[in-house]
Scaffold this motif. Structure first.
Motif, PDB file in Angstrom:
ATOM      1  N   GLN A  32       0.833  -1.198   0.000  1.00 31.67           N
ATOM      2  CA  GLN A  32       0.000   0.000   0.000  1.00 31.67           C
ATOM      3  C   GLN A  32       0.873   1.256   0.000  1.00 31.67           C
ATOM      4  O   GLN A  32       1.887   1.306   0.676  1.00 31.67           O
ATOM      5  CB  GLN A  32      -0.944   0.003   1.214  1.00 31.67           C
ATOM      6  N   GLU A  33       0.462   2.262  -0.784  1.00 33.81           N
ATOM      7  CA  GLU A  33       1.229   3.503  -0.853  1.00 33.81           C
ATOM      8  C   GLU A  33       1.122   4.249   0.465  1.00 33.81           C
ATOM      9  O   GLU A  33       0.020   4.498   0.960  1.00 33.81           O
ATOM     10  CB  GLU A  33       0.725   4.376  -1.994  1.00 33.81           C
ATOM     11  N   ARG A  34       2.272   4.640   1.023  1.00 27.95           N
ATOM     12  CA  ARG A  34       2.303   5.307   2.326  1.00 27.95           C
ATOM     13  C   ARG A  34       2.623   6.794   2.214  1.00 27.95           C
ATOM     14  O   ARG A  34       1.905   7.644   2.724  1.00 27.95           O
ATOM     15  CB  ARG A  34       3.332   4.613   3.234  1.00 27.95           C
ATOM     16  N   GLU A  35       3.708   7.147   1.548  1.00 28.85           N
ATOM     17  CA  GLU A  35       4.131   8.549   1.525  1.00 28.85           C
ATOM     18  C   GLU A  35       5.163   8.762   0.429  1.00 28.85           C
ATOM     19  O   GLU A  35       5.811   7.828  -0.025  1.00 28.85           O
ATOM     20  CB  GLU A  35       4.724   8.932   2.887  1.00 28.85           C
ATOM     21  N   ARG A  36       5.307  10.013   0.032  1.00 26.76           N
ATOM     22  CA  ARG A  36       6.322  10.395  -0.931  1.00 26.76           C
ATOM     23  C   ARG A  36       7.614  10.744  -0.200  1.00 26.76           C
ATOM     24  O   ARG A  36       7.596  11.131   0.967  1.00 26.76           O
ATOM     25  CB  ARG A  36       5.845  11.606  -1.744  1.00 26.76           C
ATOM     26  N   PHE A  37       8.723  10.624  -0.915  1.00 32.73           N
ATOM     27  CA  PHE A  37      10.005  11.004  -0.330  1.00 32.73           C
ATOM     28  C   PHE A  37      10.869  11.669  -1.385  1.00 32.73           C
ATOM     29  O   PHE A  37      10.721  11.432  -2.578  1.00 32.73           O
ATOM     30  CB  PHE A  37      10.729   9.796   0.271  1.00 32.73           C
ATOM     31  N   GLU A  38      11.787  12.517  -0.919  1.00 38.86           N
ATOM     32  CA  GLU A  38      12.795  13.121  -1.788  1.00 38.86           C
ATOM     33  C   GLU A  38      14.024  13.457  -0.965  1.00 38.86           C
ATOM     34  O   GLU A  38      13.935  14.168   0.038  1.00 38.86           O
ATOM     35  CB  GLU A  38      12.273  14.372  -2.482  1.00 38.86           C
ATOM     36  N   PHE A  39      15.167  12.916  -1.384  1.00 41.73           N
ATOM     37  CA  PHE A  39      16.444  13.136  -0.704  1.00 41.73           C
ATOM     38  C   PHE A  39      17.463  13.700  -1.689  1.00 41.73           C
ATOM     39  O   PHE A  39      17.427  13.382  -2.876  1.00 41.73           O
ATOM     40  CB  PHE A  39      16.993  11.823  -0.125  1.00 41.73           C
ATOM     41  N   SER A  40      18.363  14.519  -1.174  1.00 41.58           N
ATOM     42  CA  SER A  40      19.396  15.121  -2.009  1.00 41.58           C
ATOM     43  C   SER A  40      20.775  14.913  -1.390  1.00 41.58           C
ATOM     44  O   SER A  40      20.930  14.934  -0.169  1.00 41.58           O
ATOM     45  CB  SER A  40      19.133  16.623  -2.176  1.00 41.58           C
ATOM     46  N   GLU A  41      21.758  14.729  -2.263  1.00 44.17           N
ATOM     47  CA  GLU A  41      23.150  14.618  -1.803  1.00 44.17           C
ATOM     48  C   GLU A  41      23.741  15.983  -1.470  1.00 44.17           C
ATOM     49  O   GLU A  41      24.826  16.064  -0.898  1.00 44.17           O
ATOM     50  CB  GLU A  41      24.000  13.929  -2.872  1.00 44.17           C
ATOM     51  N   SER A  42      23.041  17.066  -1.818  1.00 40.86           N
ATOM     52  CA  SER A  42      23.503  18.421  -1.518  1.00 40.86           C
ATOM     53  C   SER A  42      22.909  18.885  -0.196  1.00 40.86           C
ATOM     54  O   SER A  42      21.696  18.808   0.008  1.00 40.86           O
ATOM     55  CB  SER A  42      23.096  19.385  -2.631  1.00 40.86           C
ATOM     56  N   PHE A  43      23.765  19.381   0.687  1.00 38.82           N
ATOM     57  CA  PHE A  43      23.327  19.886   1.976  1.00 38.82           C
ATOM     58  C   PHE A  43      23.290  21.408   1.961  1.00 38.82           C
ATOM     59  O   PHE A  43      24.037  22.048   1.220  1.00 38.82           O
ATOM     60  CB  PHE A  43      24.273  19.403   3.081  1.00 38.82           C
ATOM     61  N   PRO A  44      22.415  22.023   2.779  1.00 38.30           N
ATOM     62  CA  PRO A  44      22.337  23.492   2.810  1.00 38.30           C
ATOM     63  C   PRO A  44      23.677  24.130   3.165  1.00 38.30           C
ATOM     64  O   PRO A  44      24.439  23.602   3.988  1.00 38.30           O
ATOM     65  CB  PRO A  44      21.287  23.766   3.894  1.00 38.30           C
ATOM     66  N   SER A  45      23.949  25.267   2.559  1.00 45.28           N
ATOM     67  CA  SER A  45      25.177  25.997   2.846  1.00 45.28           C
ATOM     68  C   SER A  45      25.182  26.502   4.296  1.00 45.28           C
ATOM     69  O   SER A  45      24.131  26.809   4.863  1.00 45.28           O
ATOM     70  CB  SER A  45      25.309  27.188   1.895  1.00 45.28           C
ATOM     71  N   MET A  46      26.381  26.585   4.879  1.00 46.12           N
ATOM     72  CA  MET A  46      26.532  27.136   6.223  1.00 46.12           C
ATOM     73  C   MET A  46      27.453  28.351   6.210  1.00 46.12           C
ATOM     74  O   MET A  46      28.061  28.699   7.222  1.00 46.12           O
ATOM     75  CB  MET A  46      27.065  26.062   7.177  1.00 46.12           C
ATOM     76  N   GLU A  47      27.529  29.031   5.050  1.00 44.75           N
ATOM     77  CA  GLU A  47      28.425  30.172   4.903  1.00 44.75           C
ATOM     78  C   GLU A  47      28.059  31.318   5.830  1.00 44.75           C
ATOM     79  O   GLU A  47      28.927  32.097   6.224  1.00 44.75           O
ATOM     80  CB  GLU A  47      28.413  30.661   3.451  1.00 44.75           C
ATOM     81  N   THR A  48      26.786  31.444   6.186  1.00 41.61           N
ATOM     82  CA  THR A  48      26.356  32.539   7.063  1.00 41.61           C
ATOM     83  C   THR A  48      25.981  32.039   8.461  1.00 41.61           C
ATOM     84  O   THR A  48      25.411  32.797   9.244  1.00 41.61           O
ATOM     85  CB  THR A  48      25.149  33.276   6.450  1.00 41.61           C
ATOM     86  N   TYR A  49      26.305  30.810   8.765  1.00 44.40           N
ATOM     87  CA  TYR A  49      25.930  30.223  10.057  1.00 44.40           C
ATOM     88  C   TYR A  49      26.676  30.899  11.202  1.00 44.40           C
ATOM     89  O   TYR A  49      27.896  31.101  11.141  1.00 44.40           O
ATOM     90  CB  TYR A  49      26.243  28.731  10.049  1.00 44.40           C
ATOM     91  N   SER A  50      25.938  31.263  12.246  1.00 37.25           N
ATOM     92  CA  SER A  50      26.524  31.841  13.452  1.00 37.25           C
ATOM     93  C   SER A  50      25.879  31.180  14.668  1.00 37.25           C
ATOM     94  O   SER A  50      24.651  31.015  14.724  1.00 37.25           O
ATOM     95  CB  SER A  50      26.294  33.355  13.511  1.00 37.25           C
TER      96      SER A  50
END
Length: 242
Positions: A115-133
């Motif tokens: 039975q169909e449960r849910e959709r999924f989507e994954f990426s090998e790219s992670f969000p940038s942390m250039e402005t992370y403080s």
């Protein structure tokens, strides 16, 4: 000449083996829940790939194990899901079916009866942390493992960092300090010798991961991965028993 040909053959085979076996980490959504996906691929002679791995739902720390195949041409990927890494003779908990191409794995998760449960989507790219403080000082203790982290980052630049841990019983210690920043795509990476500490943005959390830091630990010491929430609280990145 025979030994030269043999050496070249062994070298080529070793190079192919290195290319044929890959590890990929992906971040994404599984039915509206943020999850971290780790996949290990082993290329087969026909060009398809054998895939094993697991995913961890971050909010609940529920872990599920995966095994299956990825096609050569279109990246069609079908992964059986289970509560144990040992699939033989055990009931599955579902199936992930989709395409894994261009660094994106997306499709549908089905239940054990199809039975169909849910959709999924994954990426090998992670969000940038250039402005992370952030300025984080936290202590966490769970099941014989104590961890103390202090890290300060301003606009993606390291100001200071130290990480200590203790594994009981036996007082097995680790102490990481003197870290210097190095370039890293999709995160922040700090090193001291061979020891590497990486921060990655996982949405509601920042994960802190240590690699190759055994020289800074006693023989049975360990630095387990941590999750930092938006309030600066820490927790060990451990799957919860289900």
């Amino acid at each position: 000449m025979k030994w030269i040909a043999l050496w070249l053959g062994l070298f080529s085979a070793q190079g192919f083996a290195q290319e044929a076996n890959e590890t990929r980490e992906l971040l994404g959504q599984l039915g509206g829940r943020t999850a971290l996906l780790n996949l290990y691929t082993s290329r087969q002679p026909d060009g398809a790939a054998r895939v094993t791995g697991d995913y961890l739902v971050l909010a609940t720390r529920q872990q599920r194990f995966l095994e299956g195949e990825r096609s050569k041409q279109l990246g069609v990927t079908v992964l059986k899901e289970g509560a144990s890494p040992m699939f033989y003779g055990r009931p599955g908990t579902g199936t992930l079916q989709g395409t894994w191409s261009g660094g994106v794995f997306k499709g549908t998760r089905f239940g054990p009866e199809g039975q169909e449960r849910e959709r999924f989507e994954f990426s090998e790219s992670f969000p940038s942390m250039e402005t992370y403080s952030a300025s984080v000082r936290c202590d966490v203790s769970e099941a014989g493992h104590e961890s103390s982290l202090a890290v300060e980052v301003a606009n993606g630049k390291l100001k200071s960092a130290s990480w200590r841990s203790k594994v009981s019983p036996g007082e097995h210690l680790c102490a990481v300090a003197g870290l210097e920043q190095r370039p890293d795509e999709g995160g922040l990476r700090f090193v001291s010798g061979r020891c590497s500490v990486t921060l990655r943005n996982l949405g509601d959390y920042v994960r802190v991961l240590a690699e190759n830091c055994s020289a800074m630990c006693s023989p049975q010491g360990a630095l387990e991965p941590l999750l930092i929430d938006r309030r600066g609280n820490c927790q060990l990145l451990r799957p919860q028993p289900r």
